[in-house]
Design a protein around this motif. Sequence first.
Motif, PDB file in Angstrom:
ATOM      1  N   PHE A 146       0.856  -1.192   0.000  1.00  0.00           N
ATOM      2  CA  PHE A 146       0.000   0.000   0.000  1.00  0.00           C
ATOM      3  C   PHE A 146       0.887   1.236   0.000  1.00  0.00           C
ATOM      4  CE2 PHE A 146      -2.471  -3.356   1.935  1.00  0.00           C
ATOM      5  CZ  PHE A 146      -3.692  -3.250   1.274  1.00  0.00           C
ATOM      6  N   CYS A 147       0.506   2.189  -0.807  1.00  0.00           N
ATOM      7  CA  CYS A 147       1.208   3.465  -0.894  1.00  0.00           C
ATOM      8  C   CYS A 147       0.277   4.596  -0.421  1.00  0.00           C
ATOM      9  CB  CYS A 147       1.655   3.736  -2.332  1.00  0.00           C
ATOM     10  SG  CYS A 147       2.880   2.550  -2.958  1.00  0.00           S
ATOM     11  N   ASN A 148       0.867   5.731  -0.133  1.00  0.00           N
ATOM     12  CA  ASN A 148       0.097   6.921   0.266  1.00  0.00           C
ATOM     13  C   ASN A 148      -0.186   7.845  -0.904  1.00  0.00           C
ATOM     14  OD1 ASN A 148      -0.032   6.228   3.018  1.00  0.00           O
ATOM     15  ND2 ASN A 148       2.079   6.961   3.299  1.00  0.00           N
ATOM     16  N   THR A 149       0.162   7.420  -2.103  1.00  0.00           N
ATOM     17  CA  THR A 149      -0.041   8.216  -3.314  1.00  0.00           C
ATOM     18  C   THR A 149      -0.926   7.413  -4.273  1.00  0.00           C
ATOM     19  OG1 THR A 149       2.126   9.214  -3.029  1.00  0.00           O
ATOM     20  CG2 THR A 149       1.119   9.412  -5.196  1.00  0.00           C
ATOM     21  N   CYS A 158      -0.421  -0.725  -4.317  1.00  0.00           N
ATOM     22  CA  CYS A 158       0.612  -0.392  -5.302  1.00  0.00           C
ATOM     23  C   CYS A 158       1.616  -1.525  -5.397  1.00  0.00           C
ATOM     24  CB  CYS A 158       1.320   0.920  -4.942  1.00  0.00           C
ATOM     25  SG  CYS A 158       2.227   0.851  -3.370  1.00  0.00           S
ATOM     26  N   VAL A 159       2.393  -1.491  -6.465  1.00  0.00           N
ATOM     27  CA  VAL A 159       3.443  -2.483  -6.712  1.00  0.00           C
ATOM     28  C   VAL A 159       4.771  -1.764  -6.819  1.00  0.00           C
ATOM     29  CG1 VAL A 159       4.317  -4.246  -8.297  1.00  0.00           C
ATOM     30  CG2 VAL A 159       1.859  -4.069  -7.857  1.00  0.00           C
ATOM     31  N   SER A 160       5.785  -2.287  -6.169  1.00  0.00           N
ATOM     32  CA  SER A 160       7.111  -1.670  -6.215  1.00  0.00           C
ATOM     33  C   SER A 160       8.058  -2.534  -7.045  1.00  0.00           C
ATOM     34  CB  SER A 160       7.675  -1.499  -4.806  1.00  0.00           C
ATOM     35  OG  SER A 160       7.911  -2.764  -4.221  1.00  0.00           O
ATOM     36  N   THR A 161       9.085  -1.884  -7.561  1.00  0.00           N
ATOM     37  CA  THR A 161      10.145  -2.560  -8.287  1.00  0.00           C
ATOM     38  C   THR A 161      11.403  -2.530  -7.430  1.00  0.00           C
ATOM     39  OG1 THR A 161       9.221  -1.909 -10.420  1.00  0.00           O
ATOM     40  CG2 THR A 161      11.542  -2.575 -10.379  1.00  0.00           C
ATOM     41  N   ASP A 162      12.063  -3.684  -7.312  1.00  0.00           N
ATOM     42  CA  ASP A 162      13.246  -3.800  -6.461  1.00  0.00           C
ATOM     43  C   ASP A 162      14.417  -4.311  -7.282  1.00  0.00           C
ATOM     44  OD1 ASP A 162      12.048  -3.612  -3.454  1.00  0.00           O
ATOM     45  OD2 ASP A 162      10.645  -4.654  -4.767  1.00  0.00           O
ATOM     46  N   ASN A 201      14.376   0.199  -3.798  1.00  0.00           N
ATOM     47  CA  ASN A 201      12.934  -0.037  -3.866  1.00  0.00           C
ATOM     48  C   ASN A 201      12.258   1.216  -4.413  1.00  0.00           C
ATOM     49  OD1 ASN A 201      10.215   0.530  -2.190  1.00  0.00           O
ATOM     50  ND2 ASN A 201      10.373  -1.668  -2.614  1.00  0.00           N
ATOM     51  N   SER A 202      11.480   1.051  -5.476  1.00  0.00           N
ATOM     52  CA  SER A 202      10.825   2.188  -6.124  1.00  0.00           C
ATOM     53  C   SER A 202       9.334   1.901  -6.272  1.00  0.00           C
ATOM     54  CB  SER A 202      11.453   2.451  -7.497  1.00  0.00           C
ATOM     55  OG  SER A 202      10.807   3.531  -8.143  1.00  0.00           O
ATOM     56  N   ASP A 203       8.498   2.827  -5.744  1.00  0.00           N
ATOM     57  CA  ASP A 203       7.052   2.705  -5.897  1.00  0.00           C
ATOM     58  C   ASP A 203       6.450   4.092  -6.068  1.00  0.00           C
ATOM     59  OD1 ASP A 203       6.944   3.825  -3.346  1.00  0.00           O
ATOM     60  OD2 ASP A 203       6.635   1.891  -2.361  1.00  0.00           O
ATOM     61  N   ALA A 204       5.126   4.194  -5.938  1.00  0.00           N
ATOM     62  CA  ALA A 204       4.457   5.482  -6.153  1.00  0.00           C
ATOM     63  C   ALA A 204       4.865   6.526  -5.139  1.00  0.00           C
ATOM     64  CB  ALA A 204       2.940   5.276  -6.127  1.00  0.00           C
TER      65      ALA A 204
END
Length: 283
Positions: free
Chosen positions: A125-128, A135-139, A182-185
């Motif tokens: 979960f993201c705040n954006t 949300c989905v993150s890329t690592d 780690n990159s997400d929204a």
Amino acid sequence: MFNTARRALFAALFAGVAGPVFAADMPEPVVEQAPPPVYEQPAPEYGGWYIRGDVDYHWSKFGGADYTTYNAGSPQFPGSFDTGSLKSAFSAGAGVGYQINQHFRTDLTADWLSSSSFQGSTSGFCNTPNPNTPCVSTDTSSYSALLLLANAYVDIGTWHGVTPYVGAGIGGAWVKWDTLHNSDADGDFYHNGGKGWRFAYALMAGASYCLTDRVKLDVGYRYSHINGGKMFDYASDSNVGPGYDRGISVNEVRGGLRYQFGKSDCAPPPEPYVPEPEPVYTK
């Protein structure tokens, strides 16, 4: 009486003349020489110390990873990577061993597995644009390792200079993960990579070929498994961590050289000793 003596004299004269004539006509006996004995050399005893050097191309399989997410509302949430893969890479190694006999040998090897890139993904979960938005993150990261093994091999046999073998090894691996990105929204977050020693084992099969009487070309396949351990540390800006991978499996295609200091099965066997035939004297 005179006739009897004369007959005896004639018989003696006839025997004296005819005996040599008949003896000259008779064939002389043939004496055949016995074949010379062949002394077989005992089977050579192979053995002694050897050194080796290897290079390989390997591809690693990521076994998955688990991590912890801390939140103000709830103390922690367990999480796992949805996907994860590792790129192929090269490695190099060296070792020292001992050839116990023609069919059994052991060695100690050290291999440096060069950096293998990692890419995975996680969901949460993201705040954006709004709080608690799925949300989905890329690592991304990479790992490298120093693999130390004690190995034992069975050399099945040698045919035309080629010796197939099977083997197994046990030991440990020092694994180092690079920084996890780690990159997400919500943005980009960075976790220090984990490192440390882990248990490892290996299974191998291949064949060697005699290049000279001391040097062998060794080509084979090795499967090694490295137990799980810490992958990354806790990061305060994301409230995530630490993370632990479940282990790494490595498939290697290897090639190298072995130099034998002791008696090598590549050397041609000595010729059997054949003594000179003894002369046969006839009368």
